[in-house]
Design a protein around this motif. Structure first.
Motif: not given
Length: 370
Positions: A307-335
């Motif tokens: 989660e820490e490592g991929i954080a800068p990209q999931v903030a842009d709506g990228k979806i980690s393949t690690n099932a334990d890592v979610g998309i932040p609630a404030d990600e701007p697209s609402g995806l």
């Protein structure tokens, strides 16, 4: 030819080196960190500028020197091959969105290898393990929220109609392989859904006896004169720039929704689009087989699966393949609320996507009308 396990290593590093077979069975993270610290700095290629921050964060966490370099997927492909052939490795790790090219050219020829950390294996869905994908990225349909109270398009077939002629912004499929891959994936895995969307829109069955629903949609959409661009930034501006009387509708990377905050744009996600809100493609993590820093490269791959490592990209709506890592609630697209409405990339037919690229480019060229 330099070996992955011995190239440029001192005795201490060689003793600490963990072989691929051992790592496939277990992972001693402390030993991997110690081995990585004894190796030269690594360079990581990625098509997003966020890699610069990710490399800096990695270095700060582990004390392992790392440099992030923004390189397009097309350029990565060429650089990886040339560097390996010249025995002059600059990019130790490649985070590449051109999965078909990797499957067809990079992996079979031994330029790179895929490595799945053993402690992450049960968190990664089987379809993302070999080769290892670290994220799925989304391209989505978008509209201007300043002009429209809700998405003005509800069905993909509406974009083939006169009212949307020359009013849709779209990345040129001749410049970005992921778009022709999408065409091929649609035909292989989504043709029935596309035909069902046709019936939902027009009330009659689409005749697919001689031509797929995918080919018919692409033909009609291309003939409707969409505005083709050389990337997502022009689409974001055409759709989302404020103060427009008649903004374009369009498809773009979900990452561009950050333009709403950074540039004051008015991008809105077409959350109820039939049959899909958008589509995904995967980003692979590949390690040069000639790197002088195999442990540091592996440690970085492990890091970006966290989660820490991929954080800068999931903030842009990228979806980690690690099932334990979610998309932040404030990600701007609402995806995050519409993941099930995305057309997913299926890597099992990735080689078919590669083989069909030129055919789809030719098909687009013939049917596109300016």
């Amino acid at each position: 030819m330099k070996s992955l396990h011995t190239a440029g290593l001192g005795m201490a590093s060689m003793l600490a080196l963990l072989t691929t077979s051992a790592l496939a069975q277990s992972l001693d993270l402390d030993a991997l960190i110690a081995a990585a610290k004894a190796e030269p700095a690594i360079t990581i290629y990625d098509s997003t500028g966020k890699i610069i921050d990710m490399a800096a964060n990695f270095e700060a966490k582990y004390g392992v020197k790392a440099i992030g370099q923004k390189v397009s997927a097309n350029s990565q492909l060429e650089m990886i091959i040339r560097e390996s052939q010249a025995d002059n490795i600059i990019g130790d790790v490649a985070l590449i969105t051109d999965a078909p090219a990797a499957l067809a050219q990079l992996l079979p020829n031994g330029f790179v290898e895929s490595w799945l950390p053993a402690d992450m294996a049960d968190k990664i869905a089987p379809g993302f393990r070999d080769p290892l994908a670290i994220s799925t990225n989304a391209n989505v349909w978008a509209y201007n929220t300043e002009v429209h109270d809700s998405c003005p398009v509800s069905n993909i077939w509406q974009l083939t109609q006169p009212e949307w002629r020359a009013k849709v912004a779209f990345v040129d499929p001749l410049t970005k392989g992921t778009y022709t891959d999408w065409f091929n994936q649609m035909q292989d895995h989504g043709d029935a859904a596309l035909a069902a969307a046709y019936k939902a829109q027009f009330g009659s069955d689409l005749d697919t006896s001689s031509e797929s629903a995918t080919r018919q949609w692409i033909k009609a959409f291309g003939a409707n004169a969409p505005l083709v661009t050389d990337g997502d930034d022009p689409v974001s501006e055409a759709v989302g720039a404020p103060g427009q009387a008649e903004p374009f509708f369009g498809m773009l990377s979900s990452a561009k929704f950050r333009d709403n905050q950074d540039k004051g744009y008015k991008l809105g996600l077409c959350a109820d689009m039939t049959p899909w809100v958008g589509w995904t493609y995967t980003k692979l993590a590949l390690i040069s087989t000639k790197t002088d820093s195999p442990n540091a490269a592996r440690l970085f791959v492990h890091y970006i699966l966290t989660e820490e490592g991929i954080a800068p990209q999931v903030a842009d709506g990228k979806i980690s393949t690690n099932a334990d890592v979610g998309i932040p609630a404030d990600e701007p697209s609402g995806l995050a609320r519409h993941l099930d409405a995305l057309f997913p990339y299926d890597a099992t037919t990735g080689l078919d996507d590669w083989d069909a690229r030129q055919d789809w480019q030719d098909f687009w060229t013939v049917n596109y009308s300016k």
